[in-house]
Design a protein around this motif. Structure first.
Motif, PDB file in Angstrom:
ATOM      1  N   TYR A  46       5.397  -8.652   0.086  1.00 43.72           N
ATOM      2  CA  TYR A  46       4.694  -9.673  -0.761  1.00 43.72           C
ATOM      3  C   TYR A  46       5.700 -10.111  -1.684  1.00 43.72           C
ATOM      4  O   TYR A  46       5.623 -11.241  -2.269  1.00 43.72           O
ATOM      5  CB  TYR A  46       3.616  -8.854  -1.406  1.00 43.72           C
ATOM      6  N   GLU A  72       0.997  -2.436  -4.655  1.00 43.80           N
ATOM      7  CA  GLU A  72       1.171  -1.749  -3.596  1.00 43.80           C
ATOM      8  C   GLU A  72       2.343  -0.734  -3.769  1.00 43.80           C
ATOM      9  O   GLU A  72       2.360   0.391  -3.127  1.00 43.80           O
ATOM     10  CB  GLU A  72       1.737  -2.726  -2.328  1.00 43.80           C
ATOM     11  N   GLU A 114      -4.130  -6.397   4.977  1.00 44.19           N
ATOM     12  CA  GLU A 114      -5.119  -5.999   4.224  1.00 44.19           C
ATOM     13  C   GLU A 114      -6.320  -5.434   5.016  1.00 44.19           C
ATOM     14  O   GLU A 114      -7.007  -4.471   4.868  1.00 44.19           O
ATOM     15  CB  GLU A 114      -5.458  -6.772   3.180  1.00 44.19           C
ATOM     16  N   GLU A 148      -7.424  -2.429  -1.885  1.00 48.08           N
ATOM     17  CA  GLU A 148      -7.093  -3.627  -0.623  1.00 48.08           C
ATOM     18  C   GLU A 148      -8.161  -4.438  -0.485  1.00 48.08           C
ATOM     19  O   GLU A 148      -8.079  -5.649   0.097  1.00 48.08           O
ATOM     20  CB  GLU A 148      -6.588  -2.603   0.507  1.00 48.08           C
ATOM     21  N   HIS A 151      -7.769  -7.279  -2.642  1.00 50.67           N
ATOM     22  CA  HIS A 151      -6.655  -7.953  -2.010  1.00 50.67           C
ATOM     23  C   HIS A 151      -6.943  -8.984  -1.119  1.00 50.67           C
ATOM     24  O   HIS A 151      -6.615 -10.265  -0.865  1.00 50.67           O
ATOM     25  CB  HIS A 151      -5.349  -7.128  -1.796  1.00 50.67           C
TER      26      HIS A 151
HETATM   27 FE   LIG Z   1      -3.115  -4.751  -1.028  1.00 50.30          FE
END
Ligand SMILES: [Fe+2]
Ligand SMILES: [Fe+2]
Length: 209
Positions: A46, A72, A114, A148, A151
């Protein structure tokens, strides 16, 4: 006689060590190591996706990637702490391979990652942790699992708006709880974290303004 006593003590200590080892939550330890590597890889990935979004002047998406990268890293660190508490020796993480593509493709890749964590990985790991009564692991897995899920939704929204040409309408400010990694935009942030009750004043802020 002394020799017999000595040998007996050695045997007893050996048996005690074996019984302690048997009580270790072995499947959970395996899961923690996998999650530690997976979260560390996601964090590194990311961070690179954020750089790519910056190059493309997609500043709101870059900010989301930066915030998620931090989240994360917090998940990875929490998993590592549980492993250390279980007396497992942990070195640096193994970072998996990934490729930086267009930001739309990077978002699609992030959604895929994810989704795997939300649908398969963390539900299985939480079950394993519960089966082995590893409370600390279940807490760490659950914080990551619940984050998550958010996300995944953030990335789905970002991809939809990017495709619609509305990237500038996405949130430009994100908050990350330093304890559990929970992630909020400015519209949903609260005075304390939903998951771990950490105060908002301690949240890390990511902003492109
Ligand atoms: Fe995540
Ligand atoms: Fe939190």
């Amino acid at each position: 006689m002394k020799k017999i006593i000595y040998v007996s003590i050695v045997i007893i200590i050996g048996l005690l060590m074996i019984s302690c080892e048997k009580q270790k939550p072995l499947k959970t330890i395996e899961d923690l190591k996998a999650a530690y590597n997976g979260e560390s890889t996601a964090s590194a990935k990311y961070a690179k996706f954020a750089e790519k979004a910056m190059e493309d002047s997609l500043f709101n998406i870059a900010t989301l990637f930066r915030a998620a990268s931090k989240a994360e890293a917090i998940h990875a660190d929490n998993h590592k702490k549980v492993l250390e508490k279980l007396a497992e020796k942990i070195g640096g993480p193994t970072i998996g391979e990934f490729v930086v593509k267009t930001t739309a493709e990077n978002l699609a890749d992030a959604i895929k990652g994810e989704s795997y964590e939300v649908v398969t990985m963390y539900p299985d790991f939480i079950k394993d942790g519960e089966a082995e009564s590893s409370k600390d692991a279940v807490k760490s897995f659950t914080w990551a699992f619940d984050t998550e899920k958010k996300h995944k939704q953030f990335y789905e929204k970002a991809l939809a708006e990017l495709k619609a040409g509305n990237e500038s309408t996405l949130p430009n400010k994100w908050f990350v709880c330093p304890v559990c990694g929970n992630t909020y935009d400015a519209g949903t942030v609260k005075n304390a974290c939903d998951f771990c009750k950490t105060k908002k004043a301690k949240f890390q802020i990511f902003s492109n303004v």
